[in-house]
Design a protein around this motif. Structure first.
Motif, mmCIF file in Angstrom:
data_model
loop_
_atom_site.group_PDB
_atom_site.id
_atom_site.type_symbol
_atom_site.label_atom_id
_atom_site.label_comp_id
_atom_site.label_asym_id
_atom_site.label_seq_id
_atom_site.Cartn_x
_atom_site.Cartn_y
_atom_site.Cartn_z
ATOM 1 N N THR A 441 0.684 -1.081 0.033
ATOM 2 C CA THR A 441 0.009 0.106 0.006
ATOM 3 C C THR A 441 0.920 1.356 -0.011
ATOM 4 O OG1 THR A 441 -1.603 -1.215 1.323
ATOM 5 C CG2 THR A 441 -1.656 1.174 1.234
ATOM 6 N N LEU A 442 1.735 1.365 0.724
ATOM 7 C CA LEU A 442 2.690 2.504 0.843
ATOM 8 C C LEU A 442 3.588 2.655 -0.426
ATOM 9 C CD1 LEU A 442 4.387 2.172 4.433
ATOM 10 C CD2 LEU A 442 2.511 3.960 3.647
ATOM 11 N N LEU A 443 3.966 1.882 -0.919
ATOM 12 C CA LEU A 443 4.778 1.623 -2.289
ATOM 13 C C LEU A 443 3.971 2.250 -3.429
ATOM 14 C CD1 LEU A 443 7.324 1.412 -3.655
ATOM 15 C CD2 LEU A 443 6.736 -0.934 -4.160
ATOM 16 N N ILE A 444 2.861 1.482 -3.536
ATOM 17 C CA ILE A 444 2.179 1.929 -4.698
ATOM 18 C C ILE A 444 1.265 3.262 -4.674
ATOM 19 C CG2 ILE A 444 -0.064 1.169 -6.024
ATOM 20 C CD1 ILE A 444 0.587 -1.660 -5.361
ATOM 21 N N PHE A 445 0.741 3.400 -3.399
ATOM 22 C CA PHE A 445 -0.028 4.587 -3.055
ATOM 23 C C PHE A 445 0.797 5.935 -3.211
ATOM 24 C CE2 PHE A 445 -3.074 7.616 -1.200
ATOM 25 C CZ PHE A 445 -4.208 7.446 -1.813
ATOM 26 N N GLN A 658 11.890 4.757 -2.718
ATOM 27 C CA GLN A 658 11.464 3.728 -3.213
ATOM 28 C C GLN A 658 12.682 2.392 -3.149
ATOM 29 O OE1 GLN A 658 12.123 2.566 -7.426
ATOM 30 N NE2 GLN A 658 10.010 3.667 -7.718
ATOM 31 N N PHE A 659 14.011 2.678 -3.270
ATOM 32 C CA PHE A 659 15.060 1.820 -3.327
ATOM 33 C C PHE A 659 15.026 0.978 -1.932
ATOM 34 C CE2 PHE A 659 19.593 1.024 -2.202
ATOM 35 C CZ PHE A 659 19.779 0.135 -3.374
ATOM 36 N N GLY A 660 14.539 1.879 -0.774
ATOM 37 C CA GLY A 660 14.368 1.441 0.785
ATOM 38 C C GLY A 660 13.353 0.258 0.569
ATOM 39 N N TYR A 661 12.132 0.544 0.004
ATOM 40 C CA TYR A 661 11.042 -0.235 0.059
ATOM 41 C C TYR A 661 11.425 -1.679 -0.538
ATOM 42 C CZ TYR A 661 7.660 3.328 1.739
ATOM 43 O OH TYR A 661 6.985 4.237 2.465
ATOM 44 N N MET A 674 8.812 -5.243 -8.804
ATOM 45 C CA MET A 674 7.941 -5.108 -10.257
ATOM 46 C C MET A 674 7.184 -3.711 -10.112
ATOM 47 S SD MET A 674 7.127 -6.392 -12.906
ATOM 48 C CE MET A 674 7.573 -8.110 -13.140
ATOM 49 N N CYS A 675 6.574 -3.487 -8.780
ATOM 50 C CA CYS A 675 5.900 -2.270 -8.794
ATOM 51 C C CYS A 675 6.712 -0.938 -9.043
ATOM 52 C CB CYS A 675 5.172 -2.022 -7.571
ATOM 53 S SG CYS A 675 3.958 -3.430 -7.370
ATOM 54 N N ALA A 676 8.208 -1.011 -8.466
ATOM 55 C CA ALA A 676 8.760 0.013 -8.639
ATOM 56 C C ALA A 676 9.319 0.113 -10.254
ATOM 57 C CB ALA A 676 10.057 -0.278 -7.819
#
Length: 792
Positions: A441-445, A658-661, A674-676
Motif C-alpha cells: 500500500t505504501l509503495l504503490i499509493f 523507493q530503493f529502501g522499500y 515489479m511495482c517500482a
C-alpha cells in the motif's frame, strides 16, 4: 444517462467553456535575442532599475541589455544577450572545456582564443556553443559583478568585492533570473525523450540543454530502472512458485533476500563505472574542486577582515550554529518524529477496529493503510518546509555545506517517516502478512500521489500566476452554478405554492417594497457566462464601479444609478449595459485593457451589438460572445509565471525511499521490485515532461557524480542485510527449513548469514573498480599532455 445530461451536462459544458475562455486569450509569442531574463517586482522604483542597469553596463560591457515591460503584469524585465565574439572571450575567462578536432589530438581541452582553430565547429556560430553554454557564460559574468567599496543601494550596504546580483536576488530586489527555453530544441526533446517511452534517453542532448547535473540524474534513473528489471522478474517468478506450499515460500523468501542484497551491491558498483564514463564524456571527471568557494548570498554575520583574502567579509561564529542545531533543530526534528509515530499508531489502531467489525466488506481493511500512506506523504511535504527553514536559520556559509546538511535532515526524517510503520509491524507485531499489505500500500499509493503531484503542481502554479485557474475563478464558477440551479428550484417551488397574482405576466418574480409598490428590477450582471440579477449577487454600488469594461470614446460612462433608471424605462431584461439609439454597432465596445485580464471575466471584455429587424426604435441588448479577443503574451512573460525547478534533491529523495522499500523488506513482498519498475518507467517521462513544459529552465550545473546519494544508498544496502536477516530469523523460515536447529543454533545461523552477506558485499565492492580501464587510460593521456604543455 439523459437525466445526468440534463442535470450536469450543461453546467460541465459551461464550466469547460469558462475555463477555456480564460486560457484562450493567452497566445505566446516566442522571445528572440534573449538568453537570460531578469524580472523585478512590480513595486520596483526607477532609481533601482537605473542603478542596476548602469552597474551591469559599466561592469560587464560584453552583454547587451534591453529593458522591456510585460504587457499583462506590467512588471519590468531585463532581456540579456551578447555576441558570439564576446562568448568566445567569456568561455576563455571561465575555463570552459570544448572538443578538439581529431587532427589536433581529439578529446576535450580548455578553450583558448589564441588557438580557436583547433576546436570543433568553431566556424559555426550556431553550433559551437549550446544554448546552455551561452547562458552559463552570461551568468558567470553576472555572478562576478562585484561591488566597490562603500557601494550602497537604498538600505543595502555592499561589502567591497561582494557579488551584486546574488545579493539582490537574496534581498528580493531581483525577483527572478533564469534562462529562456528554446522551442526548437524542446520540440526535439519532446519527440526523442518524453514521447519515446521504449527508447534510450538522449542523455547528450539533455546534458547540452539542461546541464550535467540534471543529465546525471536522468542517467542514474535510467540505469536504476534497467537494473530493476532483474529483481522484478526474479521476484515475480518466486512469487508464483511460492504459492505451492509453506516450504516453497520459505525457500523463496531466503533466496530472494540474499539475491536482493547482492543485486543492490552490484547495481551501486556498476553505476560508479557508468558514472565515470558519463563524467569523462561530459568533461567533468577531473574537474578541480573550488579551493576558494564564494559564500552563499543568504549568509549573514558580523563584518571582519578575512584572514585569507584580506578583504572585508561576513563572519558567523560556529558556536552559534552549534547552539541552534542542538537547542532548536534537534528538538523540532524529534517533535516531528513523535507526531509521525502517533499518527502511525492511530492508523494501525483504526485498522484493528476495522478488522474486528465482521459486517464490513473486506476492502475496508485497506482504508487505514491508504490513510497512513496519505499521512506519510503530507508529513513529507510539511517536514520539507521545516527542514529548509532550519537549514536557513543555521546560516551555513558555503553552498556545499548547506546542501549536505539539508540532505542529512531530509534523509533522516524520510527514513523514519517512510519505514517506521513497517519496522513496527515486522519487528514488534511480527505479522508478515500484514507487513506485506502495508508495504504494498505504501509503495504503490505514495508513488501514485507523487506522480500526480509532479505533473499537476507546475501546471496549476502557472495557470494560477497567469490568472487562468485561480481560486477566485473556481469560486465564481461554483457560485454561478449553485445560484442558477437554486433559482430554478426556488422558482418551481414558488410556482407550486403561490398564485399567479404574485408573478409578473412573463412569470418572473417581482420583489415588493414596504409600501406595496413593486421595486424596480435592477440591472443584471454577467458572471461566468450566466445572467443573474443583482439581488442574487448582492452587487453593491462600489463593487460595480470596480468592474472594468472598456468602452470607446463614443460611449460616455454612466453611473450605476443612471443605468438602473434606464433599465426601469426599458422593457428588456437582464441587460449588462445600455446601447444608445442610432449608434454604429461595430464601434460600441472595444477589447479590454491588458491590465484588466486578471480582474474581469473575459466575457465582459468584448461585447458587440446585434440589431434585429423591426426593432430600430428600441434599445438593443446583446449576449457576450463565446470567444474573447486574444491577448498575446511573450514567451518571457509566460515563463516568468512558471514554477522554479527545485534542484534534483526532491527527485533523488523520492527514488531513495523507493530503493529502501525494494531492498529492506525483500523477504516480505517480492513484487515490490515489479511495482517500482512500472513506476520508474512512468517516472522518467513524467519528470521529463515536467522539465520541458511545466517549469522554468534551470541553469546548467557541472557535477562529477550524484554526490551524497551514492553514500546514502550504500548505507541503505548495508541496513538491508541486517533487516532481511532479522526478518528471516524471527519469522521462522530457518526453523521450518531446518527443524533440528535449536534456538541458540538458529541465532548463530542468522549471525553467520549476516556476516556472510556483508563479506560478499565487501568482496564485490573491492573486485569491481570504480573507473573503467579505458577511461583511466584516457585520463592518463590528458594528464600527460598537460605536463608536456607545461614543459613547453
Amino acid at each position: 444517462t439523459s437525466v445526468c445530461d440534463k442535470l450536469f451536462g450543461k453546467p460541465l459544458l459551461q464550466a469547460r467553456h469558462f475555463i477555456m475562455s480564460r486560457k484562450s486569450w493567452l497566445k505566446m509569442v516566442p522571445t528572440e535575442n534573449c538568453d537570460i531574463l531578469m524580472t523585478f517586482p512590480d513595486t520596483i522604483d526607477d532609481h533601482t532599475l537605473l542603478w542596476l542597469l548602469n552597474q551591469i553596463r559599466v561592469g560587464i560591457p560584453q552583454v547587451s541589455i534591453q529593458v522591456r515591460q510585460h504587457k499583462h503584469s506590467q512588471a519590468n524585465a531585463f532581456f540579456i544577450t551578447t555576441t558570439f565574439e564576446n562568448l568566445l572571450r567569456g568561455a576563455e575567462q571561465m575555463g570552459m572545456h570544448k572538443n578538439v578536432k581529431p587532427q589536433f589530438g581529439g578529446g576535450m581541452r580548455r578553450f583558448s582564443c589564441e588557438e580557436d582553430n583547433i576546436y570543433e565547429n568553431i566556424e559555426s556560430e550556431l553550433c559551437f556553443f549550446t544554448s546552455q553554454e551561452r547562458q552559463s557564460i552570461i551568468k558567470y559574468w553576472l555572478d562576478n559583478l562585484r561591488a566597490k567599496q562603500g557601494e550602497v543601494l537604498h538600505n543595502i550596504h555592499f561589502l567591497e568585492g561582494q557579488p551584486i546580483i546574488p545579493e539582490l536576488i537574496a534581498r528580493g530586489v531581483i525577483q527572478q533570473m533564469f534562462p529562456l527555453h528554446e522551442q526548437r530544441i524542446l520540440n526535439q526533446l519532446m519527440t526523442s525523450w518524453v514521447q519515446a517511452v521504449c527508447e534510450r534517453q538522449p542523455l547528450d542532448d539533455i546534458c547540452d540543454y539542461f546541464g550535467v547535473k540534471i543529465a546525471m540524474y536522468f542517467a542514474w534513473l535510467g540505469f536504476y530502472t534497467n537494473s530493476m528489471l532483474y529483481p522484478a522478474v526474479i521476484g515475480f517468478l518466486l512469487w508464483i512458485l511460492a504459492e505451492a506450499d509453506q516450504t516453497s515460500q520459505d525457500i523463496c523468501c531466503v533466496v530472494f533476500a540474499l539475491f536482493n542484497v547482492v543485486w543492490a551491491t552490484l547495481f551501486l558498483e556498476r553505476w560508479k563505472r557508468r558514472e565515470a564514463e558519463l563524467a569523462y564524456r561530459w568533461g567533468t571527471l577531473d574537474t578541480p574542486t573550488e579551493s576558494l568557494e564564494e559564500p552563499r548570498p543568504q549568509f549573514r554575520g558580523v563584518k571582519r577582515c578575512s584572514p585569507i583574502t584580506g578583504c572585508e567579509e561576513f563572519y558567523y561564529p560556529p558556536w552559534k550554529r552549534a547552539l541552534f542545531r542542538w537547542l532548536v533543530s534537534l528538538p523540532i526534528c524529534l517533535l516531528c518524529l513523535c507526531f509521525v509515530f502517533l499518527a502511525m499508531l492511530l492508523c494501525l489502531e483504526l485498522q484493528e477496529v476495522v478488522m474486528e467489525i465482521q459486517e464490513l466488506p473486506s476492502i475496508t481493511r485497506f482504508i487505514p493503510k491508504i490513510l497512513l500512506a496519505m499521512t506519510v506523504t503530507v508529513c513529507d511535504e510539511v517536514y520539507k518546509k521545516i527542514a529548509y527553514w532550519l537549514n536557513d536559520m543555521e546560516n551555513y556559509r558555503l553552498q556545499s555545506a548547506y546542501e549536505n546538511n539539508l540532505i542529512i535532515k531530509m534523509v533522516f526524517f524520510e527514513f523514519i517517516n517512510s519505514y517506521l510503520s513497517l519496522f513496527y509491524i515486522g519487528f514488534y507485531l511480527k505479522d508478515m502478512e500484514r507487513l506485506k499489505e502495508m508495504l504494498a500500500t505504501l509503495l504503490i499509493f505514495r508513488q501514485f500521489l507523487q506522480n500526480i503531484k509532479e505533473v499537476l503542481q507546475p501546471y496549476l502554479y502557472e495557470q494560477n500566476k497567469l490568472g487562468v485557474f485561480t481560486p477566485k475563478v473556481l469560486w465564481e464558477l461554483l457560485q454561478a452554478i449553485v445560484l442558477k440551479y437554486g433559482r430554478l428550484a426556488l422558482g418551481k417551488a414558488q410556482a407550486s405554492m403561490t398564485s399567479y397574482s404574485f408573478l409578473s405576466p412573463r412569470g418572473i418574480p417581482v420583489s415588493h417594497s414596504a409600501n406595496g409598490n413593486p421595486e424596480p428590477k435592477r440591472r443584471g450582471d454577467l458572471k461566468a457566462g450566466f445572467r443573474l440579477t443583482e439581488e442574487e449577487w448582492d452587487m453593491t454600488d462600489s463593487a460595480m464601479k470596480q468592474r472594468k469594461v472598456s468602452f470607446t470614446e463614443k460611449v460616455d460612462y454612466q453611473d450605476v444609478t443612471t443605468d438602473t433608471q434606464a433599465a426601469d424605462d426599458s422593457s428588456l431584461e437582464d441587460s449588462p449595459t445600455l446601447v444608445e439609439e442610432g449608434m454604429d454597432p461595430s464601434s460600441i465596445f472595444d477589447s479590454c485593457d491588458e491590465d484588466s485580464d486578471y480582474e474581469v471575466l473575459p466575457q465582459v471584455c468584448a461585447l458587440r451589438r446585434n440589431v434585429g429587424e423591426g426593432n430600430d426604435d428600441k434599445k438593443s441588448w446583446i449576449d457576450p460572445p463565446e470567444e474573447p479577443k486574444a491577448v498575446t503574451l511573450t514567451q518571457a512573460e509566460i515563463e516568468s509565471c512558471m514554477q522554479t525547478y527545485e534542484d534534483t534533491l526532491q527527485d533523488y529523495q523520492e527514488m531513495f525511499i523507493q530503493f529502501g522499500y525494494v531492498v529492506l523488506f525483500s523477504s516480505a513482498f517480492p513484487l515490490a521490485a515489479m511495482c517500482a519498475l512500472i513506476n520508474n518507467i512512468i517516472e522518467i517521462r513524467s519528470d521529463a515532461l515536467k522539465l520541458c513544459t511545466g517549469l522554468q529552465r534551470p541553469f546548467g550545473q557541472r557535477v562529477e557524480n550524484i554526490g551524497q546519494w551514492q553514500t546514502a544508498m550504500e548505507a541503505m544496502g548495508l541496513i538491508a542485510i541486517i533487516v532481511n536477516c532479522y526478518l528471516i530469523g524471527q519469522c521462522g523460515q530457518l526453523q521450518r527449513l531446518f527443524p533440528w536447529l535449536s534456538p541458540e543454533m538458529t541465532i548463530i545461523s542468522i549471525v553467520l548469514l549476516e556476516h556472510f552477506a556483508i563479506l560478499l558485499k565487501y568482496i564485490i565492492h573491492v573486485a569491481i573498480p570504480d573507473i573503467p580501464g579505458w577511461v583511466a587510460e584516457e585520463m592518463a593521456k590528458l594528464e600527460y599532455r598537460r605536463r608536456e604543455a607545461f614543459k613547453v
